[in-house]
Design an enzyme around this catalytic site. Structure first.
Site, PDB file in Angstrom:
ATOM      1  N   GLU A 302       0.836  -1.248   0.010  1.00 44.45           N
ATOM      2  CA  GLU A 302      -0.020  -0.034   0.101  1.00 44.45           C
ATOM      3  C   GLU A 302       0.978   1.330   0.077  1.00 44.45           C
ATOM      4  O   GLU A 302       0.204   2.391  -0.390  1.00 44.45           O
ATOM      5  CB  GLU A 302      -0.935  -0.005   1.179  1.00 44.45           C
ATOM      6  CG  GLU A 302      -2.122  -0.948   0.997  1.00 44.45           C
ATOM      7  CD  GLU A 302      -2.833  -1.232   2.357  1.00 44.45           C
ATOM      8  OE1 GLU A 302      -4.028  -0.885   2.357  1.00 44.45           O
ATOM      9  OE2 GLU A 302      -2.416  -1.789   3.189  1.00 44.45           O
ATOM     10  N   ASP A 444     -11.416 -12.150 -50.011  1.00 47.09           N
ATOM     11  CA  ASP A 444     -10.519 -12.584 -50.775  1.00 47.09           C
ATOM     12  C   ASP A 444      -9.983 -11.192 -51.527  1.00 47.09           C
ATOM     13  O   ASP A 444     -10.721 -10.624 -52.171  1.00 47.09           O
ATOM     14  CB  ASP A 444     -11.355 -13.498 -51.892  1.00 47.09           C
ATOM     15  CG  ASP A 444     -10.410 -13.639 -53.093  1.00 47.09           C
ATOM     16  OD1 ASP A 444      -9.188 -13.800 -53.022  1.00 47.09           O
ATOM     17  OD2 ASP A 444     -11.038 -13.996 -54.258  1.00 47.09           O
ATOM     18  N   THR A 448      -8.106  -7.801 -59.216  1.00 45.14           N
ATOM     19  CA  THR A 448      -9.242  -7.180 -59.574  1.00 45.14           C
ATOM     20  C   THR A 448     -10.045  -6.829 -58.773  1.00 45.14           C
ATOM     21  O   THR A 448     -10.666  -5.572 -58.701  1.00 45.14           O
ATOM     22  CB  THR A 448      -9.786  -7.618 -61.005  1.00 45.14           C
ATOM     23  OG1 THR A 448      -8.934  -8.153 -61.937  1.00 45.14           O
ATOM     24  CG2 THR A 448     -10.852  -6.798 -61.760  1.00 45.14           C
ATOM     25  N   ARG A 451     -13.614  -9.255 -52.625  1.00 45.58           N
ATOM     26  CA  ARG A 451     -14.797 -10.140 -52.019  1.00 45.58           C
ATOM     27  C   ARG A 451     -15.024 -10.412 -50.711  1.00 45.58           C
ATOM     28  O   ARG A 451     -14.024 -10.528 -50.207  1.00 45.58           O
ATOM     29  CB  ARG A 451     -14.868 -11.457 -52.813  1.00 45.58           C
ATOM     30  CG  ARG A 451     -14.918 -10.962 -54.288  1.00 45.58           C
ATOM     31  CD  ARG A 451     -15.102 -12.259 -55.057  1.00 45.58           C
ATOM     32  NE  ARG A 451     -13.973 -13.374 -54.974  1.00 45.58           N
ATOM     33  CZ  ARG A 451     -14.277 -14.627 -55.036  1.00 45.58           C
ATOM     34  NH1 ARG A 451     -15.581 -15.041 -55.467  1.00 45.58           N
ATOM     35  NH2 ARG A 451     -13.165 -15.288 -54.771  1.00 45.58           N
ATOM     36  N   ASP A 548      -3.171 -16.580 -51.055  1.00 46.15           N
ATOM     37  CA  ASP A 548      -4.277 -17.391 -51.810  1.00 46.15           C
ATOM     38  C   ASP A 548      -4.350 -18.634 -52.435  1.00 46.15           C
ATOM     39  O   ASP A 548      -5.194 -19.439 -52.195  1.00 46.15           O
ATOM     40  CB  ASP A 548      -4.771 -16.453 -53.195  1.00 46.15           C
ATOM     41  CG  ASP A 548      -3.752 -16.134 -53.918  1.00 46.15           C
ATOM     42  OD1 ASP A 548      -2.555 -16.448 -53.731  1.00 46.15           O
ATOM     43  OD2 ASP A 548      -3.848 -14.970 -55.022  1.00 46.15           O
ATOM     44  N   GLY A 576      -2.753 -15.060 -61.900  1.00 41.67           N
ATOM     45  CA  GLY A 576      -1.446 -15.536 -61.852  1.00 41.67           C
ATOM     46  C   GLY A 576      -1.684 -17.025 -61.658  1.00 41.67           C
ATOM     47  O   GLY A 576      -2.479 -17.689 -61.896  1.00 41.67           O
ATOM     48  N   GLU A 597       5.202 -21.354 -53.945  1.00 41.36           N
ATOM     49  CA  GLU A 597       5.176 -20.309 -55.167  1.00 41.36           C
ATOM     50  C   GLU A 597       5.451 -21.058 -56.371  1.00 41.36           C
ATOM     51  O   GLU A 597       6.426 -21.299 -56.983  1.00 41.36           O
ATOM     52  CB  GLU A 597       6.152 -19.393 -54.833  1.00 41.36           C
ATOM     53  CG  GLU A 597       6.012 -18.256 -53.625  1.00 41.36           C
ATOM     54  CD  GLU A 597       4.802 -17.379 -54.155  1.00 41.36           C
ATOM     55  OE1 GLU A 597       4.261 -17.358 -55.192  1.00 41.36           O
ATOM     56  OE2 GLU A 597       4.458 -16.621 -53.278  1.00 41.36           O
ATOM     57  N   GLU A 619       4.040 -19.094 -64.580  1.00 41.37           N
ATOM     58  CA  GLU A 619       3.005 -17.900 -64.730  1.00 41.37           C
ATOM     59  C   GLU A 619       3.554 -17.296 -65.784  1.00 41.37           C
ATOM     60  O   GLU A 619       2.349 -16.581 -66.383  1.00 41.37           O
ATOM     61  CB  GLU A 619       3.334 -17.000 -63.303  1.00 41.37           C
ATOM     62  CG  GLU A 619       2.434 -15.858 -63.259  1.00 41.37           C
ATOM     63  CD  GLU A 619       2.186 -15.334 -61.993  1.00 41.37           C
ATOM     64  OE1 GLU A 619       2.664 -14.036 -62.133  1.00 41.37           O
ATOM     65  OE2 GLU A 619       1.909 -16.000 -61.008  1.00 41.37           O
TER      66      GLU A 619
END
Length: 753
Positions: A302, A444, A448, A451, A548, A576, A597, A619
């Site tokens: 205290e 997501d 482009t 979402r 993703d 991609g 990747e 890719e």
């Protein structure tokens, strides 16, 4: 001490909740007729101490806002009325409640005998009060010995009992008292699904159990952004900064008083050594508390410059103190329940809360038998920030409880019914009018579109929202927050309970921290971005983030063709090329989060340039961008269009035009697609030779156009031992969204306490 307290209605019933109450008012006559006599429900709320009032107050405020449905009587007893424990009945008066009855029921002594005598004294005094008030229903909270006296009195006097927080498991004598009150109570409001299951296992009537969440969370989840600096300065001093102090709250363990006092002494020694400003709250009134106070005074707590010892802190201020603390330490249920709403680190000492469900912010020190153990825990936890946990509530408990109260039919027989074993397999049943589907918010982030979707436990997309992905960081993060807030609000209307948020994004991601390390060129201004913190702070939900391609693999593992498989690989074909590898049922991230990747596997030393800066990657051949580039080249040379095809002037030439031309017999388009499929096939062969999966899943809009070429390449190029590996096209419509949701749903269903 004077405190300014904003109204609970302002804190917890803004906007939609006000509308909620108005809608109920319109149905007043209908509800009254159900009770047969067109009178209001007389509700008695009895509160015994500062802790149970923090849970009961939100319900009391809710009842008070609907005087046309309820009459509220407030009974105060227990440690509320004792000066040594802060005379906390005053905070009930400050909240503008009329206290109908004050009962002095505590026999001092703070030992086992005093607890028994206090229960007896309450049993002697309560019958007169209940005869006078004649409530239709009594609301009792928790597991304190005072609450046992209340429930016993009401049950013997044929008064219906609504028990808050039944079915939970903690430790000490509290478990026995809590379960005893459960057997006396007629109705149950529980906070977690596990507690609901426990009540059902205890043979309580399914239809009288409400899974509502903890009422205190209605206040907690709207309190974080309130002014807090003045509160911190008031209790800890002008020189203390947020996240640079500790809140300590430790109570005696009534089944092992001697050990709990020793543990408290070790805790104080560790806190003194840790040398941080600390707010210490006095223990509760259980047996052993007097000895704990002696320990505090023996160590000079205290008067120590680093400590502030207090008997009571008003709940509104206590919320702010724990929300902005560097750590909370002790054995109070507050640490494992309420503090999780803010992600504040907690050190839970000993066995008092041993059975509680906890968030990842809680570090348990069950055998707190040395100062060094506690000190090490302080070093591990202090200053961290965890995702906000909503195990105990989502901020909508009070509206559910009021709705539940209105559904009580006073004409039903008072005698309890028990549902004895065997219990049905499908035992998780909410009250009909608040059936809720466990769900996740999935996000997501594509090149482009952006979402957001509400996804159920079964993988059903309940509702989906789509917007163009903005080009700048600020616009993008604001849009994500806006869409998630709107989706969370819509989820309530759709009876979906959101367990967390999962985010799928392009680029390299650190899933442990929820940070996008490096993004693809398709998503600009998206490097070193912390996604977890702003979403968690705004929606008070845990947040998971991953690449993703990894999300596509997780979607297949939970909902798709990879379900139940130990080893498989997913290639995702879209703008991609990405992928994910599941090995021994677990997703592989790699040492620097760069595993899988797959789009950047090199399949030609002199191939076309890739967006990653290299050349000859898969890719560069097989992605939507690569096909678009080839389609434009053919179109510019007037070699794309064949009979039956046309491209409007205002429409950009893309991969789909190339595919259409190939289907209509364009030899050059067919050759480009075959080359792209061959490049992808070579990548699949490399993966077959490297990790030897039992299945390869091609996902995305281009998968069906590549599948046959990929299989041909495997037959021609792969070792005979892997040529029989199945290669299939995914049947999932939205793998990125489903994968994002699976991070949330897997975590919540796999967690074991």
């Amino acid at each position: 001490m004077e405190t300014s307290v904003c109204s609970y209605q302002e804190l917890c019933f803004p906007g939609p909740h006000k509308l909620y109450f108005k809608n109920f008012s319109k149905r007043k006559n209908q509800v009254m007729e159900k009770n047969g006599n067109n009178r209001k429900l007389r509700v008695c709320v009895a509160t015994c101490n500062r802790a149970d009032y923090s849970k009961l107050a939100p319900i009391m405020f809710g009842i008070k806002t609907e005087p046309e449905f309820f009459d509220l009587d407030v009974v105060v007893l227990g440690s509320h009325l004792i000066d040594d424990y802060g005379n906390t009945y005053r905070m009930i008066e400050q909240d503008d409640f009329d206290i109908n009855t004050r009962l002095h029921t505590i026999v001092r002594g703070e030992d086992e005998a005093a607890m028994v005598e206090s229960v007896g004294l309450a049993l002697v005094k309560l019958p007169d009060v209940l005869n006078r008030l004649k409530p239709d229903i009594m609301i009792v909270h928790g597991d304190r010995f005072d609450a046992l006296a209340l429930a016993t009195s009401a049950a013997l006097m044929n008064i219906r009992i609504l028990h808050i927080e039944g079915g939970e498991v903690s430790g000490t004598i509290d478990d026995s008292i809590r379960h005893a009150i459960t057997k006396l109570a007629h109705y149950h409001v529980c906070c977690t699904r596990s507690a609901e299951q426990h009540l059902i296992s205890m043979c309580e009537d399914h239809d009288r159990i409400l899974l509502a969440g903890c009422p205190s969370y209605d206040k907690l989840l709207c309190a974080k952004n309130k002014d807090y600096m003045s509160i911190i300065r008031m209790w800890l001093g002008d020189d203390v900064k947020p996240k640079d102090y500790i809140v300590a709250l430790q109570h005696p363990v009534t089944t092992d008083i001697k050990h709990s006092i020793k543990m408290f002494e070790l805790t104080l020694d560790a806190l003194i050594s840790f040398n941080k400003r600390t707010l210490v709250l006095f223990p509760n009134i259980d047996a052993g508390s007097k000895e704990m106070v002696r320990v505090m005074r023996k160590k000079g707590i205290e008067h120590h410059p680093n400590f502030r010892a207090v008997k009571h802190v008003p709940f509104e201020q206590f919320i702010q103190l724990v929300a902005h603390a560097g750590c909370v330490i002790g054995n109070s249920s507050c640490g494992v329940r309420e503090v999780g709403a803010f992600g504040t680190p907690v050190i839970n000492l000993g066995t008092r809360q041993i059975g509680r469900e906890t968030g990842e912010n809680v570090l348990h020190v069950r055998d707190a038998d040395t100062q060094d153990k506690i000190l090490q825990a302080l070093h591990l936890q202090f200053g961290k920030q965890y995702p906000c946990s909503k195990i105990y509530g989502d901020g909508n408990a009070v509206p559910r409880i009021l709705k539940f109260l209105k559904s009580i039919d006073l004409q039903e027989p008072l005698q309890k019914k028990f549902c004895f074993p065997p219990v049905k397999d499908n035992i998780s049943q909410d009250i009909d009018h608040i059936l809720e589907t466990l769900s996740a918010l999935a996000v997501d982030l594509g090149g482009t579109n952006l979402r957001v979707a509400i996804v159920s436990m079964k993988g059903e997309i309940v509702k989906k929202y789509t917007q163009f992905n903005p080009k700048t960081y600020e616009e993008r993060i604001n849009l994500i927050l806006q869409m998630c807030v709107e989706a969370a609000a819509e989820a309530v209307k759709l009876n979906c309970r959101i367990l967390g948020i999962g985010i799928s994004t392009g680029g390299r991601v650190n899933p442990r921290e929820g940070v996008v390390l490096h993004s693809t060129k398709l998503i600009q201004e998206w490097n070193s971005v912390d996604l977890r913190t702003p979403l968690s702070d705004t929606l008070h939900l845990p947040v998971w983030v991953d690449n993703d391609g990894n999300c596509a693999a997780m979607a297949e593992r939970k909902f798709g063709q990879g379900k139940g498989l130990e080893n498989f690989v997913t290639f995702i074909t879209g703008t991609g090329i990405g992928g994910g590898i599941i090995h021994q049922h677990e997703l592989i991230h790699g040492s620097s989060f760069c595993a899988a990747e797959l789009g950047h596997l090199v399949v030609s030393l002199d191939g076309p340039d890739c967006s990653c800066g290299s050349h000859g990657c898969i890719e560069a051949y097989a992605s939507g961008m690569a096909l678009q580039k080839e389609a434009k080249k053919l179109h510019d040379e007037d070699l794309l269009l064949v009979e039956g095809m046309s491209v409007p002037k205002d429409e950009a030439v893309g991969a789909l035009h190339l595919i259409q031309a190939a289907k209509l017999g364009n030899v050059k388009a067919q050759s480009i697609l075959r080359t792209a499929g061959t490049a992808l096939g070579l990548g699949v062969v490399n993966i077959l030779h490297t990790v030897n999966p039992s299945l390869v899943i091609l996902s995305g809009i281009l998968a069906s156009h590549y599948i046959h070429t990929v299989k041909d390449v495997i037959r021609q190029q792969a070792l005979s031992s892997v040529q029989d590996v199945d290669v299939v096209v995914s049947d999932l419509v939205d793998p990125a969204l489903l994968g994002a949701a699976s991070m949330v749903l897997d975590y919540t269903t796999r967690r074991i306490y």
